[in-house]
Design a protein around this motif. Structure first.
Motif, PDB file in Angstrom:
ATOM      1  N   UNK A  27     -28.951 -20.910  48.991  1.00 51.55           N
ATOM      2  CA  UNK A  27     -28.855 -19.813  49.955  1.00 51.55           C
ATOM      3  C   UNK A  27     -27.505 -19.767  50.654  1.00 51.55           C
ATOM      4  N   UNK A  28     -26.738 -20.857  50.614  1.00 48.97           N
ATOM      5  CA  UNK A  28     -25.458 -20.889  51.307  1.00 48.97           C
ATOM      6  C   UNK A  28     -24.335 -20.223  50.512  1.00 48.97           C
ATOM      7  N   UNK A  29     -24.600 -19.869  49.262  1.00 47.86           N
ATOM      8  CA  UNK A  29     -23.557 -19.266  48.427  1.00 47.86           C
ATOM      9  C   UNK A  29     -23.144 -17.900  48.980  1.00 47.86           C
ATOM     10  N   UNK A  30     -21.821 -17.647  48.975  1.00 45.72           N
ATOM     11  CA  UNK A  30     -21.311 -16.370  49.462  1.00 45.72           C
ATOM     12  C   UNK A  30     -21.509 -15.268  48.431  1.00 45.72           C
ATOM     13  N   UNK A  31     -21.696 -14.036  48.915  1.00 45.93           N
ATOM     14  CA  UNK A  31     -21.830 -12.877  48.034  1.00 45.93           C
ATOM     15  C   UNK A  31     -20.451 -12.386  47.613  1.00 45.93           C
ATOM     16  N   UNK A  32     -20.302 -12.079  46.316  1.00 46.64           N
ATOM     17  CA  UNK A  32     -19.037 -11.590  45.786  1.00 46.64           C
ATOM     18  C   UNK A  32     -19.287 -10.394  44.866  1.00 46.64           C
ATOM     19  N   UNK A  33     -18.321  -9.481  44.852  1.00 51.91           N
ATOM     20  CA  UNK A  33     -18.274  -8.444  43.826  1.00 51.91           C
ATOM     21  C   UNK A  33     -17.408  -8.963  42.687  1.00 51.91           C
ATOM     22  N   UNK A  34     -17.942  -8.969  41.483  1.00 52.44           N
ATOM     23  CA  UNK A  34     -17.135  -9.349  40.324  1.00 52.44           C
ATOM     24  C   UNK A  34     -16.046  -8.306  40.086  1.00 52.44           C
ATOM     25  N   UNK A  35     -14.935  -8.697  39.435  1.00 54.73           N
ATOM     26  CA  UNK A  35     -13.959  -7.688  39.039  1.00 54.73           C
ATOM     27  C   UNK A  35     -14.645  -6.555  38.283  1.00 54.73           C
ATOM     28  N   UNK A  36     -14.370  -5.307  38.693  1.00 50.28           N
ATOM     29  CA  UNK A  36     -15.011  -4.126  38.102  1.00 50.28           C
ATOM     30  C   UNK A  36     -13.983  -3.382  37.268  1.00 50.28           C
ATOM     31  N   UNK A  37     -14.249  -3.240  35.972  1.00 53.12           N
ATOM     32  CA  UNK A  37     -13.275  -2.677  35.031  1.00 53.12           C
ATOM     33  C   UNK A  37     -13.841  -1.420  34.388  1.00 53.12           C
ATOM     34  N   UNK A  38     -13.050  -0.358  34.415  1.00 49.18           N
ATOM     35  CA  UNK A  38     -13.379   0.886  33.710  1.00 49.18           C
ATOM     36  C   UNK A  38     -13.043   0.680  32.241  1.00 49.18           C
ATOM     37  N   UNK A  39     -14.070   0.636  31.393  1.00 51.80           N
ATOM     38  CA  UNK A  39     -13.863   0.329  29.975  1.00 51.80           C
ATOM     39  C   UNK A  39     -13.489   1.549  29.139  1.00 51.80           C
ATOM     40  N   UNK A  40     -13.478   2.744  29.733  1.00 55.08           N
ATOM     41  CA  UNK A  40     -13.225   3.954  28.939  1.00 55.08           C
ATOM     42  C   UNK A  40     -11.862   3.938  28.237  1.00 55.08           C
ATOM     43  N   UNK A  41     -10.779   3.429  28.862  1.00 55.88           N
ATOM     44  CA  UNK A  41      -9.510   3.374  28.115  1.00 55.88           C
ATOM     45  C   UNK A  41      -9.587   2.502  26.866  1.00 55.88           C
ATOM     46  N   UNK A  42     -10.402   1.437  26.938  1.00 56.87           N
ATOM     47  CA  UNK A  42     -10.553   0.548  25.781  1.00 56.87           C
ATOM     48  C   UNK A  42     -11.264   1.257  24.640  1.00 56.87           C
ATOM     49  N   UNK A  43     -12.181   2.171  24.985  1.00 61.52           N
ATOM     50  CA  UNK A  43     -12.990   2.845  23.980  1.00 61.52           C
ATOM     51  C   UNK A  43     -12.364   4.125  23.458  1.00 61.52           C
ATOM     52  N   UNK A  44     -11.560   4.801  24.316  1.00 61.05           N
ATOM     53  CA  UNK A  44     -11.135   6.157  23.966  1.00 61.05           C
ATOM     54  C   UNK A  44      -9.628   6.418  24.083  1.00 61.05           C
ATOM     55  N   UNK A  45      -8.874   5.492  24.642  1.00 55.02           N
ATOM     56  CA  UNK A  45      -7.465   5.756  24.912  1.00 55.02           C
ATOM     57  C   UNK A  45      -6.555   4.907  24.039  1.00 55.02           C
ATOM     58  N   UNK A  46      -5.290   5.253  24.052  1.00 58.05           N
ATOM     59  CA  UNK A  46      -4.248   4.457  23.408  1.00 58.05           C
ATOM     60  C   UNK A  46      -3.096   4.313  24.395  1.00 58.05           C
ATOM     61  N   UNK A  47      -2.100   3.534  24.008  1.00 60.63           N
ATOM     62  CA  UNK A  47      -0.898   3.436  24.823  1.00 60.63           C
ATOM     63  C   UNK A  47      -1.096   2.656  26.111  1.00 60.63           C
ATOM     64  N   UNK A  48      -0.428   3.111  27.185  1.00 60.82           N
ATOM     65  CA  UNK A  48      -0.361   2.375  28.431  1.00 60.82           C
ATOM     66  C   UNK A  48      -1.724   2.184  29.090  1.00 60.82           C
ATOM     67  N   UNK A  49      -2.557   3.214  29.044  1.00 58.79           N
ATOM     68  CA  UNK A  49      -3.882   3.102  29.676  1.00 58.79           C
ATOM     69  C   UNK A  49      -4.712   2.004  29.018  1.00 58.79           C
ATOM     70  N   UNK A  50      -4.696   1.973  27.708  1.00 60.33           N
ATOM     71  CA  UNK A  50      -5.459   0.947  27.010  1.00 60.33           C
ATOM     72  C   UNK A  50      -4.862  -0.439  27.261  1.00 60.33           C
ATOM     73  N   UNK A  51      -3.543  -0.526  27.237  1.00 58.38           N
ATOM     74  CA  UNK A  51      -2.866  -1.806  27.470  1.00 58.38           C
ATOM     75  C   UNK A  51      -3.201  -2.365  28.851  1.00 58.38           C
ATOM     76  N   UNK A  52      -3.247  -1.496  29.851  1.00 52.63           N
ATOM     77  CA  UNK A  52      -3.582  -1.928  31.206  1.00 52.63           C
ATOM     78  C   UNK A  52      -5.017  -2.441  31.274  1.00 52.63           C
ATOM     79  N   UNK A  53      -5.915  -1.765  30.564  1.00 51.72           N
ATOM     80  CA  UNK A  53      -7.315  -2.192  30.530  1.00 51.72           C
ATOM     81  C   UNK A  53      -7.451  -3.560  29.867  1.00 51.72           C
TER      82      UNK A  53
END
Length: 345
Positions: A27-53
């Protein structure tokens, strides 16, 4: 509800009635938000957007070993369907769940031969080889939902794995050629309401024995992971899928990515999740992508055999310790509690 629950209190009576059982530090563990990543560039994009993802995915896997993805290509309607069908399955009477043949005897509950409450899991699951989904007419709607879901999540896991090796600066056909429907698994989990949640885990601490795990969970919290030597609680986000690095990717990346301990705390509320495990065929050779490698070369079959031997002889999985070329288990898993889980996860 009682009719569908496994007989935990009867089967583990001596363990559950132990007057000296300590309260768990959950119960003493702190609550955290995991890193949240928009996966759409990985699925549908090319170039800089995909590279950043790709870089985002790599960074989260290095720093956390876990991340969340949204816009992942699996519709909310399909996720709702798999959750609904999963709930119907687990609502069946316990005796019927034990005897179901649709998933080739994949039903599991509790923990084999736990010595203490710390090694006991208050949960039940169907651990399903994807090659083993039968053509039975039993629960046809569930079988159709699983087939549709696994097709989508398998494609997503392949793309995520490819992104991680791309971030490492290499190309490989390892996943496409070795991680197929014949080697991967799906695990349907239910955590029944627990009358003593401060003394029992829903699922004991462990690392996953695969490349990647993709997890779909409900709105009830409970997942905890090890971060910087401390247990942290993951805030539930039903709109996102959780992804975590497994032992095999830690080896492949030569510790660039970390297979992180995680566990589920018990709760007085019922909780559901679905996990997809990206696993290779048994004869797949696992080796680091660069030298000097921190690990010996081994096949996935050899790794699984070592896990089984560990569980049999010392009661828990030691993970990658046996395959480290040098150094101690402390450097690999400094806070490892030891899992009694003998399957993929």
């Amino acid at each position: 509800m009682d009719e569908c629950n496994p007989p935990f209190e009867k089967a583990y009576k001596d363990l559950l009635c132990d007057p000296h059982a300590p309260l768990l530090d959950t119960v003493s563990a702190q609550d955290y938000d995991l890193p949240l990543i928009d996966a759409s560039p990985l699925l549908h994009k090319t170039g800089q957007e995909r590279e950043s993802c790709v870089k985002e995915i790599g960074r989260a896997s290095s720093e956390w070993g876990f991340f969340q993805v949204v816009n992942h290509g699996i519709s909310g309607q399909l996720l709702n369907t798999i959750r609904r069908e999963q709930e119907k399955l687990f609502r069946l009477p316990f005796d019927k769940k034990e005897k179901l043949h649709i998933f080739k005897d994949s039903y599991r509950w509790g923990t084999p031969n736990p010595k203490t409450l710390e090694k006991f899991s208050w949960s039940e699951a169907f651990h399903i080889p994807l090659s083993g989904i039968s053509e039975s007419e039993e629960i046809k709607s569930l079988r159709y939902a699983i087939e549709e879901f696994t097709t989508k999540v398998a494609d997503l896991s392949q793309k995520l794995a490819e992104a991680l090796v791309e971030n490492m600066g290499i190309t490989t056909r390892l996943f496409a050629e070795n991680c197929t429907m014949n080697s991967c698994y799906l695990r349907l989990n239910r955590y029944p309401p627990c009358p003593m949640p401060l003394e029992i885990f829903g699922l004991v601490a462990h690392t996953d024995s695969d490349f990647l795990t993709v997890l779909c969970q409900d709105h009830i919290g409970g997942l905890q992971l090890m971060k910087d030597g401390m247990w942290v609680t993951v805030k539930p986000n039903p709109d996102a899928l959780i992804v975590n690095v497994g032992d095999l990717f830690q080896v492949l990346s030569n510790n660039m990515y970390k297979s992180v301990e995680h566990r589920v705390i018990a709760n007085k509320q019922e909780r559901f999740s679905v996990a997809y495990f990206l696993c290779p065929s048994h004869d797949t050779l696992i080796t680091s992508y660069k030298e000097p490698s921190l690990y010996k070369k081994f096949t996935f079959c050899e790794f699984q055999q070592q896990v089984q031997e560990d569980v049999k002889t010392i009661g828990y999985k030691t993970g990658l310790v046996s395959f480290r070329k040098s150094s101690s288990s402390f450097e690999l898993y400094p806070n490892y509690l030891g899992s009694t889980t003998s399957e993929v996860s």
